[in-house]
Design an enzyme around this catalytic site. Structure first.
Site, short mmCIF file in Angstrom:
data_model
loop_
_atom_site.label_atom_id
_atom_site.label_comp_id
_atom_site.label_asym_id
_atom_site.label_seq_id
_atom_site.Cartn_x
_atom_site.Cartn_y
_atom_site.Cartn_z
N LYS A 75 0.78 -1.22 -0.03
CA LYS A 75 -0.18 -0.02 0.08
C LYS A 75 1.01 1.16 -0.30
O LYS A 75 1.99 1.34 0.84
CB LYS A 75 -0.91 -0.25 1.12
CG LYS A 75 -1.91 1.23 1.41
CD LYS A 75 -2.89 0.98 2.19
CE LYS A 75 -3.98 2.10 2.48
NZ LYS A 75 -4.71 1.69 3.88
N SER A 150 -9.60 2.08 2.69
CA SER A 150 -8.64 2.92 1.98
C SER A 150 -7.85 2.04 0.93
O SER A 150 -7.20 2.32 0.13
CB SER A 150 -8.09 3.62 2.71
OG SER A 150 -7.25 3.08 3.44
N SER A 174 -10.07 -0.40 6.74
CA SER A 174 -9.29 -0.14 5.62
C SER A 174 -8.67 -1.44 5.12
O SER A 174 -8.34 -1.33 3.90
CB SER A 174 -8.26 0.94 5.58
OG SER A 174 -9.05 2.38 5.74
#
Lengths: 483, 469
Positions: A75, A150, A174
């Protein structure tokens, strides 16, 4: 195109060991799949670096480490030395990391190969990954749908088989919510299990890095690799355990709780019915399942807004154009530099949260809101701990509904928080929580089951998750094979 | 009725720990700009503070010498404000749980003792240093993250003299506790008084003065402020709460900013640092090697008979006082005279310190004892000073090599006295006829005869015996 990536980690390991393939083959396959994909899952693809590392690994003896030579996506809010780290924000569009995060040190030590950095909501603020400066990633199950967020890019890339594994971060769902939307397994470990050193902070007391994988076993394997005491994170701890040890073991004297809130009217009926099916599956296998009430369980969105935004307003203050990142050119004063850099560097959702957070900590508000929220948060944790006195685990849906259309959320900030209404408890109390796919809705979109465990008890979660995984009929690999 | 002056003082001191408070960068003054830095000091994204335990130890020592109650359960808070020298745009400090509370420092103003009460002392990180040019400002992050303690008095200081005495005493205590260098000129000690005057019991309007470069300037700043405020009030005008800076050249204070209604620092507990519990063991360990404080040393010096002026000279030179701590069992008057006199002169001349010389503890002890027992004279000491400081030889060897061993042999001294008396019968007669000063002349002749090598006190005693017999 070769299809080694779709094999299990164990199968890939055997091929590597028997020298039938090398890490170079794996990297080339990943790169081809990523480059031909239209999911917008990656912000940065490190072709050169990944190939270079694969070449080096190919010259080495394949160790017994199952993760040796396995490609992984990270990420884009986790520092990988020498790679851009944008947090999907214009603010850090030109920012290159100059050090490795704690978990990246470990990933590299295991001989894993970092393929690139995945798309996400800007500074991890959002539930659809649509707040990304680089545009939203698409859901492999239906490209008109959101991936969730996210960690949407990481979820999409694992779901679509672009990479076998990825790392995400989870402040209020997330990792788990996009895992649920894309039909993969995502774990938010106990707070402190994985070092936060090198994770760009959103809400420091809630943030946690975790593994996102295609199945339960590989998830536990990756958690084994990234959890270690890191002195650079004062909240880090280590228990030196093997998280795979309860996988495929019988569930003896097992008791599971379902909070009534988790199957209340806020949950879509298709999702609810799937969870009730899982309840029945467990009961058929001598697991006791009870519906229970937990005090304050319906307060989390409010708590989250206060705590997460308060902390975020402070954590994001460092992005000011003085030392790194976007800097508004030719400012007329220091204040002008600050306001223009932040006005043009941050997107709307980030600015909204900074403003709300600043307001909540301002003057007397800190006492009225923030300190009060911390008190209720303590109570909530105690209430969950009490449940674990009597039950091994808590289960429920990960999300109230399945993935929805891109753009559906519009500009309604509250709507997006309601997506995470079932996953925030784990962040508030520091509990480990996993999402795994257990079925589909009528649109053939994955439904996620959430399993919450006691503090530091990830192993028991994996135990139950592996049992459920084995006993459900649905196959979640079709978007991988469909390439 | 005259105005009552009320002063409270905030003092920031840099702790002299090896490393910074939240990062492993070196914490030292005078390095080339931006060399003692890392990603934490620069506030890079993803970095986290790592609390340096040494800071807690130093702060505990400061609490002890300032008579503060130590807060066993404490945490850090974030103070949020934007400024270019503030890398994270928040400062990690202690707002709710300062490590020390309710202490005091005792001062002496013209023989009257007064306790200056300390409200609290907390730990925080220093900011980077701004260097302002004409068109741009530069930042040196060497200072970012240097540990600080902030010591806040109650508004209980009532004159510039008290303020200066308090600061001198505070500086001395922190210096002697090995907590801080307390060098105002290097910024490791910063004093910010706030001054108000009032004719009633109610406090007047507070004015804070910053940027003061020495303790005596704090006194001058207060004097100036009191006069300025009086003038304004006498004119019937209203004082505004404000921050002013001291101008060293004109000895005046200059307006920096008028205080707006309460700064909003949006304090909240620092989530990246777990709450700290200071155990009794840890506190004990921190205080284990706390050196003796100056007042205890003053007492010893006074008892030993050192002159008050010399006592203050020694206390003012901590290295010297620390050196003397190793020799409390020998004649401190002689030892201190040597150190303040010839040895200091030697060191200053050569621009070195004792540790750079060959003066070992044994040698110094031997030297003082020999002088104490009059085994060597002051003159001989001066003759052999260079050898003492520059060779590995012990004192006896130096004296032997130079043929300077004092004659203590009674029969030899007797022989010499007899010779002097018989050679100078006229002076002897002058003495016997009542001229006491003649004895001094004879003594001089005797020393000359002995080529300065006879023990003067025993020789004098014997000479007088013979003269008076």
């Amino acid at each position: 195109m070769s299809n080694y990536i779709n094999l299990s980690i164990k199968e890939i390991h055997v091929l590597l060991k028997e020298k039938k393939i090398t890490p170079i083959d794996l990297v080339n396959e990943c790169i081809k799949k990523i480059e031909s994909s239209d999911l917008n899952a990656f912000i940065t693809l490190d072709k050169e670096g990944a190939l270079k590392q694969a070449e080096e690994l190919s010259k080495m003896e394949v160790s017994d480490d199952l993760l040796f030579g396995i490609p992984i996506a990270i990420k884009d809010n986790i520092m990988v030395n020498g790679l851009r780290c944008t947090c999907a924000s214009r603010m850090l569009d030109n920012f290159t990391a100059i050090y490795d995060a704690g978990c990246i040190d470990l990933i590299k030590k295991h001989g894993m190969i970092i393929i690139g950095k995945t798309n996400m909501d800007e500074f991890a603020m959002g539930s659809t990954s649509e707040t990304s400066y680089y545009g939203a990633p698409k859901n492999p199950w239906n490209k008109d749908k959101v991936t969730g967020g996210s960690s949407g890019g990481s979820a999409a890339s694992v779901s679509a088989g672009l990479v076998p594994m990825a790392l995400g971060s989870d402040t209020g769902g997330s990792i788990r919510q996009p895992s649920s939307f894309t039909g993969i397994v995502g774990m938010k470990p106990t707070y402190g299990r994985v070092s936060r050193y090198g994770l760009v902070a959103f809400a420091s007391s809630l943030d946690q890095i975790g593994p996102m994988t295609r199945n339960v076993y590989e998830n536990a394997l990756l958690l084994n690799a990234i959890s270690k005491l890191d002195r650079r994170d004062m909240t880090s701890f280590d228990t030196n355990e093997d998280f795979t040890r309860k996988i495929d073991k019988p569930l003896e004297n097992f008791k599971v709780a379902i909070p009534n809130y988790f199957v209340s009217d806020i949950v879509d009926s298709e999702v609810k019915n799937k969870i009730l099916e899982i309840k029945k599956l467990l009961e058929d296998n001598n697991v006791k399942v009870d519906f229970i009430d937990i005090k304050h369980i319906d307060k989390t969105v409010t708590l989250y807004q206060i705590i997460a935004m308060g902390e975020a307003s402070s954590n994001l203050a460092r992005f000011d154009g003085v030392r790194y990142g976007f800097s508004y050119p030719n400012p007329t004063s220091l204040d002008d530099l600050y306001s223009k850099t932040r006005k043009f560097g941050f997107g709307n959702e980030v600015k909204r949260r900074i403003m709300v957070g600043s307001y909540l900590l301002s003057g007397e508000n800190a006492k009225t809101y923030y300190n009060k929220a911390l008190e209720i948060r303590d109570d909530l944790q105690k209430n969950f701990l009490k449940v674990f006195d009597n039950y091994n685990l808590i289960i429920g849906p990960t999300t109230a509904r399945c993935a929805y259309d891109l753009g559906d959320k519009g500009d309604d900030p509250l709507k997006s928080f309601m997506d995470d209404v079932l996953v925030m408890h784990a962040n508030m109390g520091g509990f480990p929580s996993l999402s795994m796919p257990v079925g589909f809705n009528s649109e053939h979109l994955p439904i996620g089951l959430q399993i919450i465990g006691n503090l530091r008890d990830e192993a028991t979660i994996y135990g139950l998750a592996s049992f459920i995984e084995k006993n459900i009929k649905e196959d979640f690999s079709e978007v991988r094979n469909g390439l | 009725m005259d105005y009552k002056i009320t002063v409270g003082i905030e003092v920031h001191c840099e702790l002299k720990t090896k490393e910074k408070i939240f990062s492993p960068s070196l914490s030292c003054y005078g390095s080339m700009a931006n060399t003692n830095i890392n990603v934490i000091d620069l506030g890079y994204p993803g970095t986290l503070p790592l609390l340096n335990k040494e800071v807690l130890e130093y702060a505990i020592r400061a609490c002890k010498v300032l008579n503060l109650n130590i807060t066993h359960d404490m945490h850090f808070d974030r103070k949020n404000y934007f400024y270019a020298d503030n890398p994270k745009n928040f400062q990690i400090t202690q707002n709710e749980t300062p490590i020390g509370r309710d202490g005091y420092v005792e001062i002496d103003v013209d023989g009257v003792k007064k306790k200056i009460e300390i409200l609290e002392m907390h730990i925080e990180e220093d900011t980077s240093k701004s260097v302002h040019g004409e068109k741009s400002s530069l930042l040196d992050f060497n200072r970012a993250g240097v540990p600080l303690i902030e010591i806040v008095t109650k508004p209980c200081i009532n004159s510039s003299v008290e303020a200066v005495k308090y600061l001198e005493k505070l500086r001395e205590l922190l210096l002697y506790a090995n907590v801080s260098d307390c060098k105002i000129e290097e910024g490791s000690m910063r004093c910010e008084p706030n001054v108000s005057i009032s004719k009633t019991e109610k406090f007047g309007t507070k004015v804070e003065v910053k940027n003061i470069g020495s303790i005596s300037n704090v006194g001058e700043a207060i004097e100036y402020e009191v006069a300025r405020q009086k003038e304004i009030l006498e004119k019937g005008e209203v004082l505004k709460e404000q921050t002013r800076r001291f101008d060293d050249k004109t000895k005046t204070t200059i307006l920096m900013r008028v205080k707006e209604t309460g700064n909003d620092y949006r304090y909240f507990p620092e989530p990246d640092i777990p709450f700290v519990h200071l155990t009794d063991e840890f506190i004990e360990k921190s205080l284990h090697d706390l050196p003796r404080m100056p007042d205890d040393r003053r007492n010893d010096y006074e008892k030993a008979g050192i002159l008050p002026i010399n006592i203050e000279k020694i206390i003012a030179n901590k290295a010297l006082s620390d050196y003397l701590e190793r020799f409390l069992d020998i004649n401190l008057v002689i030892a201190s005279n040597l150190l303040l006199g010839d040895i200091s002169a030697y060191l200053n001349k050569n621009n070195i310190s004792i540790s750079d010389t060959k003066l070992t503890d044994d040698k110094f002890r031997d030297l003082v004892n020999k002088l104490d027992k009059k085994e060597i004279s002051n003159k001989i000491f001066k003759d052999i000073l260079n050898d003492i400081m520059e060779t590995d030889k012990n004192i006896n060897t130096i004296l032997d090599d130079k043929g300077l061993n004092l004659i203590n042999d009674d029969s030899l001294i007797d022989t010499l006295i007899d010779k002097v008396l018989s050679d100078n019968s006229d002076i002897v007669n002058q003495y016997k006829s009542g001229n006491e000063r003649s004895a001094k002349a004879l003594m001089g002749l005797l020393m000359k005869e002995g080529k300065g090598k006879i023990n003067p006190s025993s020789a004098n005693q014997k000479l007088m015996e013979k003269l008076n017999s």
